[in-house]
Design a protein around this motif. Structure first.
Motif, PDB file in Angstrom:
ATOM      1  N   TYR A  21       0.815  -1.208   0.000  1.00 44.22           N
ATOM      2  CA  TYR A  21       0.000   0.000   0.000  1.00 44.22           C
ATOM      3  C   TYR A  21       0.854   1.266   0.000  1.00 44.22           C
ATOM      4  N   LEU A  22       0.263   2.333  -0.566  1.00 45.69           N
ATOM      5  CA  LEU A  22       0.903   3.647  -0.535  1.00 45.69           C
ATOM      6  C   LEU A  22       0.523   4.392   0.746  1.00 45.69           C
ATOM      7  N   ALA A  23      -0.673   4.119   1.239  1.00 43.35           N
ATOM      8  CA  ALA A  23      -1.119   4.617   2.545  1.00 43.35           C
ATOM      9  C   ALA A  23      -1.948   3.514   3.185  1.00 43.35           C
ATOM     10  N   PRO A  24      -1.866   3.341   4.492  1.00 40.65           N
ATOM     11  CA  PRO A  24      -2.562   2.229   5.140  1.00 40.65           C
ATOM     12  C   PRO A  24      -4.079   2.404   5.160  1.00 40.65           C
ATOM     13  N   ASP A  25      -4.775   1.267   5.062  1.00 42.20           N
ATOM     14  CA  ASP A  25      -6.226   1.193   5.240  1.00 42.20           C
ATOM     15  C   ASP A  25      -7.009   2.096   4.295  1.00 42.20           C
ATOM     16  N   LEU A  26      -6.636   2.082   3.027  1.00 42.83           N
ATOM     17  CA  LEU A  26      -7.408   2.823   2.029  1.00 42.83           C
ATOM     18  C   LEU A  26      -8.650   2.025   1.639  1.00 42.83           C
ATOM     19  N   ASN A  27      -9.756   2.716   1.475  1.00 42.79           N
ATOM     20  CA  ASN A  27     -11.000   2.038   1.087  1.00 42.79           C
ATOM     21  C   ASN A  27     -10.876   1.358  -0.273  1.00 42.79           C
ATOM     22  N   ILE A  28     -10.149   1.989  -1.183  1.00 46.79           N
ATOM     23  CA  ILE A  28      -9.999   1.404  -2.515  1.00 46.79           C
ATOM     24  C   ILE A  28      -9.252   0.069  -2.442  1.00 46.79           C
TER      25      ILE A  28
ATOM     26  N   VAL B 228      -2.629   2.548  -6.480  1.00 48.41           N
ATOM     27  CA  VAL B 228      -2.554   3.947  -6.077  1.00 48.41           C
ATOM     28  C   VAL B 228      -1.111   4.417  -6.229  1.00 48.41           C
ATOM     29  N   THR B 229      -0.906   5.458  -7.030  1.00 46.80           N
ATOM     30  CA  THR B 229       0.418   6.035  -7.252  1.00 46.80           C
ATOM     31  C   THR B 229       0.319   7.552  -7.144  1.00 46.80           C
ATOM     32  N   PHE B 230       1.428   8.232  -7.412  1.00 44.44           N
ATOM     33  CA  PHE B 230       1.446   9.696  -7.357  1.00 44.44           C
ATOM     34  C   PHE B 230       1.171  10.333  -8.718  1.00 44.44           C
ATOM     35  N   HIS B 231       0.861   9.541  -9.720  1.00 43.74           N
ATOM     36  CA  HIS B 231       0.581  10.134 -11.023  1.00 43.74           C
ATOM     37  C   HIS B 231      -0.638  11.052 -10.900  1.00 43.74           C
ATOM     38  N   PRO B 232      -0.592  12.268 -11.489  1.00 43.17           N
ATOM     39  CA  PRO B 232      -1.706  13.218 -11.341  1.00 43.17           C
ATOM     40  C   PRO B 232      -3.072  12.638 -11.697  1.00 43.17           C
ATOM     41  N   THR B 233      -3.151  11.849 -12.783  1.00 47.83           N
ATOM     42  CA  THR B 233      -4.431  11.258 -13.175  1.00 47.83           C
ATOM     43  C   THR B 233      -4.935  10.313 -12.098  1.00 47.83           C
ATOM     44  N   ASN B 234      -4.009   9.571 -11.510  1.00 46.35           N
ATOM     45  CA  ASN B 234      -4.360   8.640 -10.446  1.00 46.35           C
ATOM     46  C   ASN B 234      -4.849   9.395  -9.212  1.00 46.35           C
ATOM     47  N   LEU B 235      -4.157  10.465  -8.847  1.00 41.66           N
ATOM     48  CA  LEU B 235      -4.541  11.253  -7.681  1.00 41.66           C
ATOM     49  C   LEU B 235      -5.898  11.938  -7.888  1.00 41.66           C
ATOM     50  N   LEU B 236      -6.138  12.424  -9.105  1.00 39.66           N
ATOM     51  CA  LEU B 236      -7.432  13.043  -9.399  1.00 39.66           C
ATOM     52  C   LEU B 236      -8.564  12.023  -9.312  1.00 39.66           C
ATOM     53  N   TYR B 237      -8.283  10.824  -9.782  1.00 39.70           N
ATOM     54  CA  TYR B 237      -9.277   9.734  -9.693  1.00 39.70           C
ATOM     55  C   TYR B 237      -9.603   9.457  -8.228  1.00 39.70           C
ATOM     56  N   LEU B 238      -8.565   9.375  -7.405  1.00 37.04           N
ATOM     57  CA  LEU B 238      -8.741   9.107  -5.977  1.00 37.04           C
ATOM     58  C   LEU B 238      -9.518  10.250  -5.313  1.00 37.04           C
ATOM     59  N   LYS B 239      -9.158  11.456  -5.644  1.00 37.89           N
ATOM     60  CA  LYS B 239      -9.798  12.628  -5.040  1.00 37.89           C
ATOM     61  C   LYS B 239     -11.283  12.697  -5.383  1.00 37.89           C
ATOM     62  N   LYS B 240     -11.622  12.288  -6.607  1.00 40.98           N
ATOM     63  CA  LYS B 240     -13.011  12.369  -7.067  1.00 40.98           C
ATOM     64  C   LYS B 240     -13.865  11.227  -6.540  1.00 40.98           C
ATOM     65  N   TYR B 241     -13.341   9.994  -6.603  1.00 43.06           N
ATOM     66  CA  TYR B 241     -14.157   8.823  -6.290  1.00 43.06           C
ATOM     67  C   TYR B 241     -13.910   8.253  -4.887  1.00 43.06           C
ATOM     68  N   TYR B 242     -12.745   8.544  -4.307  1.00 37.01           N
ATOM     69  CA  TYR B 242     -12.425   8.072  -2.959  1.00 37.01           C
ATOM     70  C   TYR B 242     -11.824   9.231  -2.154  1.00 37.01           C
ATOM     71  N   PRO B 243     -12.617  10.275  -1.891  1.00 33.82           N
ATOM     72  CA  PRO B 243     -12.080  11.474  -1.232  1.00 33.82           C
ATOM     73  C   PRO B 243     -11.480  11.207   0.150  1.00 33.82           C
ATOM     74  N   SER B 244     -12.057  10.262   0.904  1.00 39.38           N
ATOM     75  CA  SER B 244     -11.491   9.957   2.221  1.00 39.38           C
ATOM     76  C   SER B 244     -10.115   9.311   2.080  1.00 39.38           C
ATOM     77  N   ASP B 245      -9.926   8.530   1.030  1.00 40.78           N
ATOM     78  CA  ASP B 245      -8.612   7.932   0.765  1.00 40.78           C
ATOM     79  C   ASP B 245      -7.599   9.009   0.387  1.00 40.78           C
TER      80      ASP B 245
ATOM     81  N   ASP C  29      -7.616  12.017   1.405  1.00 41.43           N
ATOM     82  CA  ASP C  29      -7.268  12.710   2.650  1.00 41.43           C
ATOM     83  C   ASP C  29      -6.270  11.896   3.475  1.00 41.43           C
ATOM     84  N   LYS C  30      -6.435  10.576   3.497  1.00 38.26           N
ATOM     85  CA  LYS C  30      -5.491   9.707   4.220  1.00 38.26           C
ATOM     86  C   LYS C  30      -4.100   9.806   3.598  1.00 38.26           C
ATOM     87  N   LEU C  31      -4.067   9.804   2.274  1.00 39.84           N
ATOM     88  CA  LEU C  31      -2.798   9.904   1.572  1.00 39.84           C
ATOM     89  C   LEU C  31      -2.143  11.257   1.830  1.00 39.84           C
ATOM     90  N   LYS C  32      -2.972  12.285   1.917  1.00 44.49           N
ATOM     91  CA  LYS C  32      -2.462  13.647   2.125  1.00 44.49           C
ATOM     92  C   LYS C  32      -1.859  13.825   3.526  1.00 44.49           C
TER      93      LYS C  32
END
Length: 227
Positions: A51-58, A189-206, A208-211
């Motif tokens: 994992y990139l961050a622990p306990d992500l919903n995705i 889950v990676t740091f690629h901008p498209t990946n981060l935007l996907y996470l921000k849109k569909y898994y906002p709590s994830d 925030d955990k990554l942030k």
């Protein structure tokens, strides 16, 4: 020999050593096919998710699918090399001085097996069709998919994308929704901008955990196009 037939032969080499199998699990279609093949051969399956961050919903959603689909003996979650190396070097965060070395993919597999006292083969979804580097690497292994010294197998060595998709269709495996990244498809889950935007849109709590661990990822998205 079909790609599936060859995969079963490679898996048999691992089964001859132990009925336990450690599958590197991302929740993507390649690792789903590995789970299905191993399940049908009677392995006691342990999943290892990096994992990139622990306990992500995705990530938890991917694990839940596997638990409902197959008999999974155990699930292990460990930090990925991307996470550890990014924290060490201060990528999107302040450097973490407690991390003393850079980690490679294989280092973390060995570390997880040692800590969990697992003595079996690791099963990885690399294919020769993935890249020139993987093609060359796998061509040097026994049956182009068995590396006995490291106790790692690559059953999907001969598979191509169409073979994976066909296998999933024939075996009622639900392919996860994928987001395009640099012309490729990824569920990780990676740091690629498209990946981060996907996470921000569909898994906002994830997001925030990554942030919390990588507070500068938000700034990295300035000027990118929303998806």
């Amino acid at each position: 020999m079909t790609p599936t037939s060859k995969a079963k032969i490679i898996l048999s080499a691992a089964f001859n050593y132990s009925e336990h199998l450690l599958i590197l699990y991302s929740g993507g279609k390649d690792s789903l096919v590995l789970c299905d093949l191993a399940h049908k051969m009677g392995f006691k399956i342990t999943l290892l998710l990096f994992y990139l961050a622990p306990d992500l919903n995705i990530d938890n959603k991917k694990i839940e699918y596997a638990l409902n689909k197959w008999h999974i003996h155990k699930v292990l979650k460990y930090p990925s090399s991307l996470r550890l190396n990014s924290l060490k070097e201060g990528l999107f965060c302040l450097p973490d001085k407690t991390i003393k070395k850079k980690y490679k993919f294989g280092d973390l597999i060995d570390l997880a097996k040692k800590r969990e006292q697992i003595d079996c083969f690791s099963c990885i979804g690399f294919k020769k069709s993935d890249s020139f580097h993987r093609h060359i690497m796998l061509k040097t292994y026994e049956l182009e998919g068995i590396h006995r010294n490291s106790k790692r197998i690559y059953p999907l060595t001969d598979f191509r994308k169409d073979d994976i998709l066909s296998y999933c269709t024939l075996n009622n495996i639900v392919i996860p929704s994928l987001q395009a990244i640099n012309g490729r498809k990824s569920t990780g889950v990676t740091f690629h901008p498209t990946n981060l935007l996907y996470l921000k849109k569909y898994y906002p709590s994830d997001f925030d955990k990554l942030k919390k661990d990588f507070p500068l990822i938000e700034a990295s998205l300035h000027g990118t196009i929303e998806i």
